[in-house]
Write a protein that holds these residues in place. Structure first.
Motif, PDB file in Angstrom:
ATOM      1  N   ARG A 104      35.042  43.872  39.527  1.00 36.42           N
ATOM      2  CA  ARG A 104      33.655  43.980  39.101  1.00 36.42           C
ATOM      3  C   ARG A 104      32.935  42.647  39.282  1.00 36.42           C
ATOM      4  O   ARG A 104      33.563  41.582  39.383  1.00 36.42           O
ATOM      5  N   THR A 105      31.575  42.722  39.300  1.00 37.03           N
ATOM      6  CA  THR A 105      30.762  41.516  39.424  1.00 37.03           C
ATOM      7  C   THR A 105      30.618  40.836  38.066  1.00 37.03           C
ATOM      8  O   THR A 105      31.056  41.356  37.030  1.00 37.03           O
ATOM      9  N   GLU A 106      29.932  39.654  38.106  1.00 40.66           N
ATOM     10  CA  GLU A 106      29.648  38.965  36.838  1.00 40.66           C
ATOM     11  C   GLU A 106      28.780  39.824  35.924  1.00 40.66           C
ATOM     12  O   GLU A 106      28.779  39.628  34.704  1.00 40.66           O
ATOM     13  N   TYR A 107      28.041  40.793  36.513  1.00 44.93           N
ATOM     14  CA  TYR A 107      27.167  41.675  35.725  1.00 44.93           C
ATOM     15  C   TYR A 107      27.811  43.034  35.475  1.00 44.93           C
ATOM     16  O   TYR A 107      27.142  44.002  35.154  1.00 44.93           O
ATOM     17  N   ASN A 108      29.148  43.072  35.613  1.00 44.94           N
ATOM     18  CA  ASN A 108      29.969  44.244  35.306  1.00 44.94           C
ATOM     19  C   ASN A 108      29.659  45.439  36.214  1.00 44.94           C
ATOM     20  O   ASN A 108      29.923  46.585  35.843  1.00 44.94           O
ATOM     21  N   GLN A 109      29.141  45.206  37.413  1.00 46.16           N
ATOM     22  CA  GLN A 109      28.973  46.274  38.391  1.00 46.16           C
ATOM     23  C   GLN A 109      30.284  46.463  39.151  1.00 46.16           C
ATOM     24  O   GLN A 109      30.896  45.500  39.609  1.00 46.16           O
ATOM     25  N   LEU A 110      30.709  47.723  39.259  1.00 46.07           N
ATOM     26  CA  LEU A 110      31.971  48.013  39.942  1.00 46.07           C
ATOM     27  C   LEU A 110      31.824  47.759  41.439  1.00 46.07           C
ATOM     28  O   LEU A 110      30.934  48.292  42.097  1.00 46.07           O
ATOM     29  N   ILE A 111      32.720  46.921  41.978  1.00 46.27           N
ATOM     30  CA  ILE A 111      32.752  46.641  43.409  1.00 46.27           C
ATOM     31  C   ILE A 111      33.768  47.543  44.105  1.00 46.27           C
ATOM     32  O   ILE A 111      33.463  48.196  45.099  1.00 46.27           O
ATOM     33  N   ARG A 112      34.965  47.647  43.579  1.00 48.30           N
ATOM     34  CA  ARG A 112      36.018  48.447  44.210  1.00 48.30           C
ATOM     35  C   ARG A 112      37.132  48.725  43.213  1.00 48.30           C
ATOM     36  O   ARG A 112      37.273  48.040  42.194  1.00 48.30           O
ATOM     37  N   ARG A 113      37.935  49.764  43.512  1.00 52.56           N
ATOM     38  CA  ARG A 113      39.190  50.052  42.816  1.00 52.56           C
ATOM     39  C   ARG A 113      40.331  49.782  43.781  1.00 52.56           C
ATOM     40  O   ARG A 113      40.335  50.299  44.892  1.00 52.56           O
ATOM     41  N   LEU A 114      41.304  49.015  43.318  1.00 52.11           N
ATOM     42  CA  LEU A 114      42.397  48.604  44.193  1.00 52.11           C
ATOM     43  C   LEU A 114      43.583  49.539  43.988  1.00 52.11           C
ATOM     44  O   LEU A 114      44.059  49.711  42.855  1.00 52.11           O
ATOM     45  N   PRO A 115      44.072  50.193  45.037  1.00 56.63           N
ATOM     46  CA  PRO A 115      45.155  51.185  44.901  1.00 56.63           C
ATOM     47  C   PRO A 115      46.512  50.535  44.641  1.00 56.63           C
ATOM     48  O   PRO A 115      47.385  50.483  45.511  1.00 56.63           O
ATOM     49  N   ASN A 116      46.666  50.033  43.430  1.00 57.58           N
ATOM     50  CA  ASN A 116      47.922  49.380  43.059  1.00 57.58           C
ATOM     51  C   ASN A 116      48.198  49.686  41.590  1.00 57.58           C
ATOM     52  O   ASN A 116      47.585  49.093  40.702  1.00 57.58           O
ATOM     53  N   ASN A 117      49.113  50.631  41.343  1.00 54.45           N
ATOM     54  CA  ASN A 117      49.436  51.016  39.966  1.00 54.45           C
ATOM     55  C   ASN A 117      50.663  50.245  39.460  1.00 54.45           C
ATOM     56  O   ASN A 117      51.666  50.834  39.053  1.00 54.45           O
ATOM     57  N   SER A 118      50.557  48.944  39.517  1.00 50.25           N
ATOM     58  CA  SER A 118      51.666  48.112  39.037  1.00 50.25           C
ATOM     59  C   SER A 118      51.106  46.913  38.300  1.00 50.25           C
ATOM     60  O   SER A 118      49.888  46.726  38.215  1.00 50.25           O
ATOM     61  N   SER A 119      51.977  46.104  37.798  1.00 48.07           N
ATOM     62  CA  SER A 119      51.553  44.937  37.018  1.00 48.07           C
ATOM     63  C   SER A 119      51.161  43.759  37.888  1.00 48.07           C
ATOM     64  O   SER A 119      50.600  42.775  37.391  1.00 48.07           O
ATOM     65  N   VAL A 120      51.414  43.815  39.204  1.00 49.28           N
ATOM     66  CA  VAL A 120      51.129  42.703  40.106  1.00 49.28           C
ATOM     67  C   VAL A 120      50.165  43.183  41.187  1.00 49.28           C
ATOM     68  O   VAL A 120      50.393  44.217  41.816  1.00 49.28           O
TER      69      VAL A 120
END
Length: 504
Positions: free
Chosen positions: A42-58
Motif C-alpha cells: 500500500r501507499t503512504e495514504y493506504n491506497q492498495l497498490i498490489r497483492r503479492l501471491p505469497n502465502n508464507s512468512s517470508v
C-alpha cells in the motif's frame, strides 16, 4: 481443564542482501501453528497498490526494471496470520512495516510535457518529481533563470503517479520555474534535470504560445418535459483552463440565457426550468484568459409535451382491451367460442303420480324443429321450451328449468338427421337463430323442483261453467260399401260416386 490460547502478535522486518531483499512476518501466539494470507503493498495514504501471491512468512522482493529503480517498492507492507484464535470477531491479525525504498529522483507520469505561455508576459514551467532522499540540484537548459530575478520554487505535495500499473497518490515535489517570454524564441523545448545523492533524471518540456480555446462541438441533446440534457466535446483549451458558456432561448424570444460550466472531464449538463412542448435553440462556446472560442452550431429542439404521459397511459389501458376483444371475436368466428344460454321457467304443475316425478318425453327435436325455423322467419317470440309446456299430462304443480348448450360432438345419425337434430342457437325470446347447421348434436338438461306440500289443485270457474258445444253421442257414421275395383289407388272419380249412390 482450561487451555490457554492467545491470538498472534505480528512483527514485520526487512533484510537486504544485494541483490536479495526480504520481508519477514514473525507472529507469536498460542498455539503456534499459523496460516498466512497474501501480502499487501500500500501507499503512504493506504491506497492498495498490489497483492503479492505469497502465502508464507517470508516475502522476497524481486528487482523489476522500470519499477524498482524508480523506488516504486516504497510503501507499506502488510502481513496477516492466524492460529485459529478469534480476536475481535476475526481469525486473522495483521502487522505492517513501511519500507523506505530509495533511489535516484524520477518525474511522475502525470507531468504535462507541453505547456503554454503568453508573449510579453511572465510564464511558468511546472514539473512534479519524486526523490528519496531529497533533491540536491536542479538545472534547466537553456538557462532561462538568468533572465529573471525570480528563482524556482519546490513544494512538497501529493503527486499522481502510476505504480505497478495502478494510478495512486504518493509523496513528491512540485517544481515551478519562471520564464519571462520576451520574444517568440522563448517558445521552445526545455530540459529540466534534477539530482540527488543516488543519481539524476531529466524531462523535456515544450513551451508554446497560448491562444483562445477551440470551438466545442455539440454531440447530443435529450429533451424531457422540463429540461434538456446537453452533451458536448471540448476542443483545445489554448493552454489555459477554459470555461464553457451554454446559451439557450425560446424560438419566439430573442434574448439568450447563459450558463457557465467549469472545465472538467465529463462534458454533460442539464438545463432545467423549461416549458413543456416548447421549441428551444441551444448553442455554446468556451473561453480562457486569452479570449473566447467561436460559437457552436445552433440546434433546435422541442421539450416533451405534458400530454405525452396521458396518451401513454390511455394507450396502455385501451390497447390490451382491444386485443382481447379481437381475440374473442376471432375465436367466435372460428367456432371455438359458442354462446352459453341458460333458460329457466317456473310453473306449478302436479306430479303425474303420487310416488314421484313422472317422465317427460323429449319433443325438442320432433316438435321444435319446424317451430324454430318458422319463428325465425316470422320474427316471432316463441321460447324453445314450448313443447314441454304443451304436454297435456303436465298440469300445474312442477317447476321446470333447463339449459340448451350446443356441443361439438359427432352426430351418430349421419347427414340425414341434420335437419332434425341441429338448429340455430336461439336466445330466451327466440328472436335470433344461426343459419348454420353443423353436423353435431344438441342436448337439453331438464330438472324438476319438488312438489310443494299442502298445495291443493283447483280449477277456477268450475262452479259456474258455460257449455259452448253440445255433442249427440247417439248418432253413428254411415259406412260406404267397399269398391270392387282391384286398383290399389284410393282415388274415386265422379262417375264412381254416382254409381255408388244408385246402388243404394
Amino acid at each position: 481443564m482450561n487451555v490457554l490460547t492467545d491470538p498472534p502478535k505480528i512483527e514485520v522486518t526487512f533484510e537486504e542482501h544485494k541483490p536479495h531483499r526480504e520481508l519477514r512476518c514473525k507472529p507469536s501466539g498460542v498455539p503456534s501453528n499459523y496460516t498466512f494470507k497474501e501480502w499487501e503493498h500500500r501507499t503512504e495514504y493506504n491506497q492498495l497498490i498490489r497483492r503479492l501471491p505469497n502465502n508464507s512468512s517470508v516475502l522476497n522482493l524481486q528487482y523489476i526494471k522500470g519499477e524498482s529503480d524508480r523506488h516504486h517498492d516504497r510503501g507499506i507492507y502488510v502481513c496477516q496470520a492466524s492460529n485459529n484464535v478469534i480476536m475481535n470477531g476475526s481469525l486473522f491479525t495483521s502487522g505492517e512495516m513501511f519500507l523506505q525504498a530509495q533511489g535516484k529522483p524520477y518525474f511522475v507520469t502525470s507531468n504535462n510535457k507541453t505547456q503554454y505561455g503568453l508573449l510579453g508576459n511572465m510564464s511558468c514551467l511546472t514539473v512534479e518529481v519524486v526523490s528519496f532522499p531529497g533533491m540536491t540540484n536542479l538545472s534547466i537548459n537553456p538557462d532561462v533563470l538568468k533572465d529573471s530575478n525570480d528563482k524556482y520554487t519546490v513544494d512538497d505535495v501529493q503527486v499522481l503517479d502510476t505504480v505497478y500499473s495502478k494510478s495512486v497518490f504518493v509523496n513528491g515535489s512540485r517544481i515551478t520555474i519562471p520564464v519571462n517570454v520576451k520574444t517568440d524564441k522563448y517558445f521552445r523545448q526545455y530540459t529540466v534535470k534534477v539530482s540527488n545523492q543516488n543519481g539524476s533524471s531529466s524531462l523535456n518540456v515544450t513551451l508554446e504560445s497560448a491562444s483562445p480555446p477551440e470551438k466545442p462541438l455539440i454531440l447530443d441533446l435529450k429533451p424531457t418535459k422540463n429540461q434538456i440534457i446537453l452533451k458536448w466535446r471540448a476542443g483545445f483549451n489554448g493552454g489555459f483552463p477554459q470555461t464553457f458558456i451554454i446559451q439557450y432561448r425560446r424560438l419566439d424570444v430573442q434574448y439568450w440565457n447563459s450558463i457557465s460550466v467549469k472545465d472538467n472531464t465529463i462534458y454533460t449538463y442539464s438545463i432545467h426550468g423549461l416549458t413543456p412542448g416548447t421549441e428551444y435553440l441551444i448553442r455554446l462556446y468556451s473561453t480562457n484568459t486569452e479570449g473566447n472560442s467561436s460559437l457552436s452550431k445552433e440546434v433546435l429542439i422541442t421539450t416533451d409535451d405534458t400530454n405525452d404521459n396521458t396518451n401513454f397511459v390511455f394507450l396502455l389501458l385501451i390497447v390490451p382491451f382491444l386485443i382481447a376483444v379481437a381475440v374473442l371475436y376471432w375465436q367466435y368466428k372460428k367456432g371455438k367460442l359458442r354462446p352459453l344460454e341458460r333458460i329457466s321457467c317456473c310453473k306449478w304443475q302436479p306430479f303425474i303420480d303420487a310416488g314421484g316425478i313422472g317422465a317427460v318425453e323429449n319433443h325438442f327435436y320432433e316438435n321444435q324443429n319446424n317451430e324454430v325455423h318458422n319463428a325465425v322467419a316470422q320474427n316471432m317470440d316463441m321460447p324453445v321450451y314450448n313443447s314441454i309446456e304443451r304436454r297435456a299430462h303436465l298440469s300445474i304443480g312442477q317447476c321446470v328449468s333447463y339449459s340448451a348448450t350446443p356441443k361439438r360432438k359427432p352426430n351418430p345419425l349421419g347427414k340425414n338427421m341434420i335437419d332434425i337434430a341441429c338448429f340455430g342457437a336461439s336466445s330466451a325470446s327466440g328472436n335470433t337463430a344461426e343459419s348454420k347447421c353443423p353436423d353435431e348434436l344438441n342436448y337439453i338438461d331438464v330438472c324438476f323442483a319438488p312438489k310443494p306440500s299442502g298445495h291443493k289443485f283447483q280449477i277456477h270457474g268450475s262452479d259456474n261453467k258455460t257449455d259452448y258445444v253440445d255433442i249427440d253421442f247417439s248418432k253413428r257414421i254411415c259406412s260406404f260399401a267397399e269398391s270392387e275395383r282391384n286398383s290399389d289407388d284410393d282415388f274415386s272419380s265422379i262417375d264412381d260416386i254416382r254409381m255408388m249412390r244408385k246402388g243404394q
